[in-house]
Motif scaffolding. Sequence first.
Motif, PDB file in Angstrom:
ATOM      1  N   PHE A   1       0.836  -1.200   0.000  1.00 54.12           N
ATOM      2  CA  PHE A   1       0.000   0.000   0.000  1.00 54.12           C
ATOM      3  C   PHE A   1       0.872   1.252   0.000  1.00 54.12           C
ATOM      4  O   PHE A   1       0.641   2.196  -0.760  1.00 54.12           O
ATOM      5  CB  PHE A   1      -0.919  -0.022   1.226  1.00 54.12           C
ATOM      6  N   ILE A   2       1.896   1.252   0.856  1.00 52.14           N
ATOM      7  CA  ILE A   2       2.817   2.392   0.931  1.00 52.14           C
ATOM      8  C   ILE A   2       3.516   2.608  -0.411  1.00 52.14           C
ATOM      9  O   ILE A   2       3.690   3.735  -0.863  1.00 52.14           O
ATOM     10  CB  ILE A   2       3.855   2.161   2.044  1.00 52.14           C
TER      11      ILE A   2
ATOM     12  N   GLU B   1      -8.963  -1.325  -5.838  1.00 49.23           N
ATOM     13  CA  GLU B   1      -9.923  -1.932  -4.914  1.00 49.23           C
ATOM     14  C   GLU B   1      -9.275  -2.273  -3.577  1.00 49.23           C
ATOM     15  O   GLU B   1      -9.813  -1.979  -2.508  1.00 49.23           O
ATOM     16  CB  GLU B   1     -10.511  -3.194  -5.548  1.00 49.23           C
ATOM     17  N   ASP B   2      -8.082  -2.896  -3.634  1.00 50.92           N
ATOM     18  CA  ASP B   2      -7.390  -3.265  -2.397  1.00 50.92           C
ATOM     19  C   ASP B   2      -6.939  -2.027  -1.631  1.00 50.92           C
ATOM     20  O   ASP B   2      -6.979  -1.996  -0.390  1.00 50.92           O
ATOM     21  CB  ASP B   2      -6.184  -4.146  -2.710  1.00 50.92           C
ATOM     22  N   ALA B   3      -6.479  -1.009  -2.344  1.00 53.87           N
ATOM     23  CA  ALA B   3      -6.051   0.229  -1.692  1.00 53.87           C
ATOM     24  C   ALA B   3      -7.231   0.883  -0.971  1.00 53.87           C
ATOM     25  O   ALA B   3      -7.095   1.365   0.167  1.00 53.87           O
ATOM     26  CB  ALA B   3      -5.441   1.182  -2.705  1.00 53.87           C
ATOM     27  N   ALA B   4      -8.391   0.890  -1.610  1.00 57.91           N
ATOM     28  CA  ALA B   4      -9.575   1.479  -0.989  1.00 57.91           C
ATOM     29  C   ALA B   4      -9.991   0.681   0.244  1.00 57.91           C
ATOM     30  O   ALA B   4     -10.434   1.252   1.249  1.00 57.91           O
ATOM     31  CB  ALA B   4     -10.719   1.516  -2.005  1.00 57.91           C
TER      32      ALA B   4
ATOM     33  N   ARG C   1      -0.393  -9.375  -8.416  1.00 58.67           N
ATOM     34  CA  ARG C   1      -1.722  -8.851  -8.119  1.00 58.67           C
ATOM     35  C   ARG C   1      -2.355  -8.320  -9.401  1.00 58.67           C
ATOM     36  O   ARG C   1      -1.774  -7.488 -10.083  1.00 58.67           O
ATOM     37  CB  ARG C   1      -1.630  -7.727  -7.077  1.00 58.67           C
ATOM     38  N   GLU C   2      -3.528  -8.793  -9.710  1.00 60.22           N
ATOM     39  CA  GLU C   2      -4.209  -8.364 -10.916  1.00 60.22           C
ATOM     40  C   GLU C   2      -4.534  -6.881 -10.832  1.00 60.22           C
ATOM     41  O   GLU C   2      -5.100  -6.406  -9.856  1.00 60.22           O
ATOM     42  CB  GLU C   2      -5.505  -9.168 -11.087  1.00 60.22           C
ATOM     43  N   GLY C   3      -4.149  -6.154 -11.846  1.00 58.23           N
ATOM     44  CA  GLY C   3      -4.456  -4.729 -11.898  1.00 58.23           C
ATOM     45  C   GLY C   3      -3.415  -3.867 -11.207  1.00 58.23           C
ATOM     46  O   GLY C   3      -3.535  -2.662 -11.188  1.00 58.23           O
TER      47      GLY C   3
END
Length: 267
Positions: A16-17, A24-27, A79-81
């Motif tokens: 994330f950093i 989606e995962d970040a949100a 990771r997809e995307g």
Amino acid sequence: MNAKYTTPSDEDLTAFIDGELTAEDAARIEAILKKDEHVAERLEFLARASLPFEQAFAPLLQEAPREKLERMLDAIPAREGAKSAVAPAFASRRRFLAALAASLVAGIAIDRAVLGLGRGFSAKDENSEWRAVVADYISLYTAETLAGPSPARGSQAAQLAPLDEKLGLSLSPEAVSLPGVDFKRALLLQYDGKPLAQIAYLDPETGPMALCIVRSDAGAKAPELESRKGMNVVYWSNGRHAFMLIGHAAADRMAAIADGVRGRVAA
């Protein structure tokens, strides 16, 4: 808090950093950060870990089974995307830390310094916080970590020289010599621009021991004894530096050793 969710791992937070998560995962992690102060604190901890990872661990990576590590990393599904740009080998902090973890699986001992120095040293908490993080990574040392012959006096002096320069000390092999304990190595660690000296020893009877030093303006303090991570710690300070001697030896022996080195190490 009624909503259920999976607490993000350190790898997730580091990704994330570094901006390596999908939108989606970040949100999802952003939503958790707003609700869970412990996750937010952990994110801050990881974000502040600005140590020079690759430089500090270059010798370790040179010794590691590179082909095996690369195969293990290649097996990690992308990771997809996520960002598709290919970074240079070990340039991604997440991949670099994954390689270090794989090195442990291969039986290579590493310093906890890269992971353990999670908070900077400030005047209000340096009397205890820095000892806590030092104890955290020294507790990972075993006799095998420091196995091998002790370096010659000339090599010891060369290892101590950078510590002198960064911390304003005058250390010699004789000054940091401990009775009945073998000098193994001297390291200069750094976090948030603040140097930390670590001199590691191996006691034939009780195992790893270390003398650690940081700059301090908290004033002089007489030696005191405490226990951390199952080890005895003798700590003291003068007008410019804070010191700690940590090891598995009995408290009275640690106190006697500390008393000797305290009289020889001067700013």
